[in-house]
Design a protein around this motif. Sequence first.
Motif, PDB file in Angstrom:
ATOM      1  N   GLY A  57       0.849  -1.046   0.209  1.00 42.85           N
ATOM      2  CA  GLY A  57      -0.013  -0.141  -0.041  1.00 42.85           C
ATOM      3  C   GLY A  57       0.784   1.424   0.021  1.00 42.85           C
ATOM      4  N   SER A  58       2.004   1.255  -0.226  1.00 41.18           N
ATOM      5  CA  SER A  58       2.966   2.544  -0.407  1.00 41.18           C
ATOM      6  C   SER A  58       4.061   2.499  -1.142  1.00 41.18           C
ATOM      7  N   PHE A  59       4.890   3.567  -1.408  1.00 37.93           N
ATOM      8  CA  PHE A  59       5.946   3.335  -2.373  1.00 37.93           C
ATOM      9  C   PHE A  59       7.149   2.707  -1.785  1.00 37.93           C
ATOM     10  N   LYS A  60       6.848   2.561  -0.407  1.00 41.04           N
ATOM     11  CA  LYS A  60       8.089   2.080   0.515  1.00 41.04           C
ATOM     12  C   LYS A  60       8.645   0.510  -0.218  1.00 41.04           C
ATOM     13  N   ASP A  61       7.735  -0.049  -0.724  1.00 37.48           N
ATOM     14  CA  ASP A  61       7.798  -1.387  -1.444  1.00 37.48           C
ATOM     15  C   ASP A  61       9.002  -1.347  -2.396  1.00 37.48           C
ATOM     16  N   GLY A  85       4.967   3.209  10.878  1.00 36.01           N
ATOM     17  CA  GLY A  85       4.313   3.347   9.700  1.00 36.01           C
ATOM     18  C   GLY A  85       4.391   2.556   8.483  1.00 36.01           C
ATOM     19  N   ASN A  86       4.518   3.065   7.251  1.00 40.27           N
ATOM     20  CA  ASN A  86       4.652   2.075   5.900  1.00 40.27           C
ATOM     21  C   ASN A  86       5.891   1.359   6.069  1.00 40.27           C
ATOM     22  N   THR A  87       6.885   1.782   6.457  1.00 40.22           N
ATOM     23  CA  THR A  87       8.229   1.156   6.422  1.00 40.22           C
ATOM     24  C   THR A  87       8.039  -0.116   7.112  1.00 40.22           C
ATOM     25  N   ILE A 183       5.318  16.510  -4.564  1.00 37.31           N
ATOM     26  CA  ILE A 183       5.645  15.297  -3.743  1.00 37.31           C
ATOM     27  C   ILE A 183       5.533  15.553  -2.137  1.00 37.31           C
ATOM     28  N   PRO A 184       5.095  14.830  -1.381  1.00 37.94           N
ATOM     29  CA  PRO A 184       5.217  15.169  -0.115  1.00 37.94           C
ATOM     30  C   PRO A 184       6.536  14.693   0.653  1.00 37.94           C
ATOM     31  N   VAL A 185       6.766  15.399   1.513  1.00 39.12           N
ATOM     32  CA  VAL A 185       8.213  15.406   2.142  1.00 39.12           C
ATOM     33  C   VAL A 185       8.385  14.915   3.665  1.00 39.12           C
ATOM     34  N   GLY A 186       8.720  13.894   3.855  1.00 37.62           N
ATOM     35  CA  GLY A 186       8.883  13.423   5.476  1.00 37.62           C
ATOM     36  C   GLY A 186      10.276  13.543   5.647  1.00 37.62           C
ATOM     37  N   ASN A 187      10.811  12.331   5.675  1.00 36.36           N
ATOM     38  CA  ASN A 187      12.230  11.964   5.792  1.00 36.36           C
ATOM     39  C   ASN A 187      13.049  12.587   4.540  1.00 36.36           C
ATOM     40  N   ALA A 188      12.443  12.755   3.258  1.00 38.68           N
ATOM     41  CA  ALA A 188      12.926  13.507   2.269  1.00 38.68           C
ATOM     42  C   ALA A 188      13.769  12.560   1.452  1.00 38.68           C
ATOM     43  N   GLY A 189      13.372  11.103   1.730  1.00 42.72           N
ATOM     44  CA  GLY A 189      14.070   9.911   1.027  1.00 42.72           C
ATOM     45  C   GLY A 189      13.396   9.830  -0.378  1.00 42.72           C
ATOM     46  N   ASN A 190      12.031  10.176  -0.460  1.00 39.49           N
ATOM     47  CA  ASN A 190      11.429   9.929  -1.861  1.00 39.49           C
ATOM     48  C   ASN A 190      11.751  10.937  -2.755  1.00 39.49           C
ATOM     49  N   ILE A 191      11.658  12.348  -2.396  1.00 33.93           N
ATOM     50  CA  ILE A 191      12.098  13.302  -3.360  1.00 33.93           C
ATOM     51  C   ILE A 191      13.624  13.204  -3.643  1.00 33.93           C
ATOM     52  N   SER A 238       0.467  11.343   9.114  1.00 36.68           N
ATOM     53  CA  SER A 238       1.653  10.718  10.141  1.00 36.68           C
ATOM     54  C   SER A 238       2.626  10.393   9.465  1.00 36.68           C
ATOM     55  N   ALA A 239       2.661   9.883   8.066  1.00 36.46           N
ATOM     56  CA  ALA A 239       3.855   9.603   7.332  1.00 36.46           C
ATOM     57  C   ALA A 239       4.949  10.691   6.929  1.00 36.46           C
ATOM     58  N   ILE A 240       4.184  12.086   7.212  1.00 35.34           N
ATOM     59  CA  ILE A 240       5.335  13.094   7.111  1.00 35.34           C
ATOM     60  C   ILE A 240       5.297  13.781   8.359  1.00 35.34           C
ATOM     61  N   ARG A 241       4.979  13.068   9.466  1.00 36.12           N
ATOM     62  CA  ARG A 241       5.268  13.741  10.826  1.00 36.12           C
ATOM     63  C   ARG A 241       6.545  13.589  11.283  1.00 36.12           C
TER      64      ARG A 241
END
Length: 267
Positions: A57-61, A85-87, A183-191, A238-241
Amino acid sequence: MGTGVLERYRDLLPVNEETPIISMGEGDTPLVRSRHLGPELGCPDLFFKLEGCNPTGSFKDRGMVVAIAKAMEENSVGVMCASTGNTSASAAAYSAYCGLAAWVLIPKGEVALGKLAQAMAYGARILLVDGNFDAALALVREFTDNNPITLVNSVNPHRIEGQKTAAFEVSDILGDAPDYLFIPVGNAGNITAYWRGFVEYHQLGQNDTLPKMMGFQAAGAAPIVLGKPVAFPQTIASAIRIGNPASWKQAERARDQSGGTIDSVYR
Ligand SMILES: *Cc1c(COP(=O)(O)O)cnc(C)c1O
């Protein structure tokens, strides 16, 4: 397709003869043209990348499949992460698929129940840490440094490598990079991962252009926008908290090199 990202993009990923080409069908997610928002905004070519269609259910895969394959290559017996979370859901699912043990350390009192239930259903062992996220991650680092267990938080470089495949897919469908990527930014890994993917396709001559990277943080959890860590980040997303992003510098570089922005919205 449906072959997974390791098979599909193996030449552009850290894959060698020893790397098991595993897949739970991650990647190749739909790129859907907007029917309402796009026309409303006067942008007929607005697309959504439906990353919720990945196996857990997330890009983490995308990143987890590479991290787990490398863990198997290195004869790890299990994986560990600090996450609510998703990780953790992704780590638990791919570990179960590959017969590895998975441990998830979570800060007491910061439990996203839905996501934790997912990790538990996949058989991960959950450990409560009396402290915040940073304390949990410190314990994970210490334990994985001294045992044949792989750390699969986003500081694991294979995660970013796998996640860059989303930029390849967008480019493969559009025939070039988009003008903008939001793109949403949390830990900024995806950007960081998307930017790496677009830069690599550009260097390979696969794409003519580079997109402007438009990152967004929640107003209550916007350290990159404010230019300093946020001690008690607050947002319902919560994924970007995240108050002190792991890939902060890389995200700023992606913003600056692409001519984009990182801004904050809502709470
Ligand atoms: C992990 C995650 C994010 C944040 O991504 P970062 O790489 O931490 O910036 C945003 N949305 C969802 C759904 C996530 O799972």
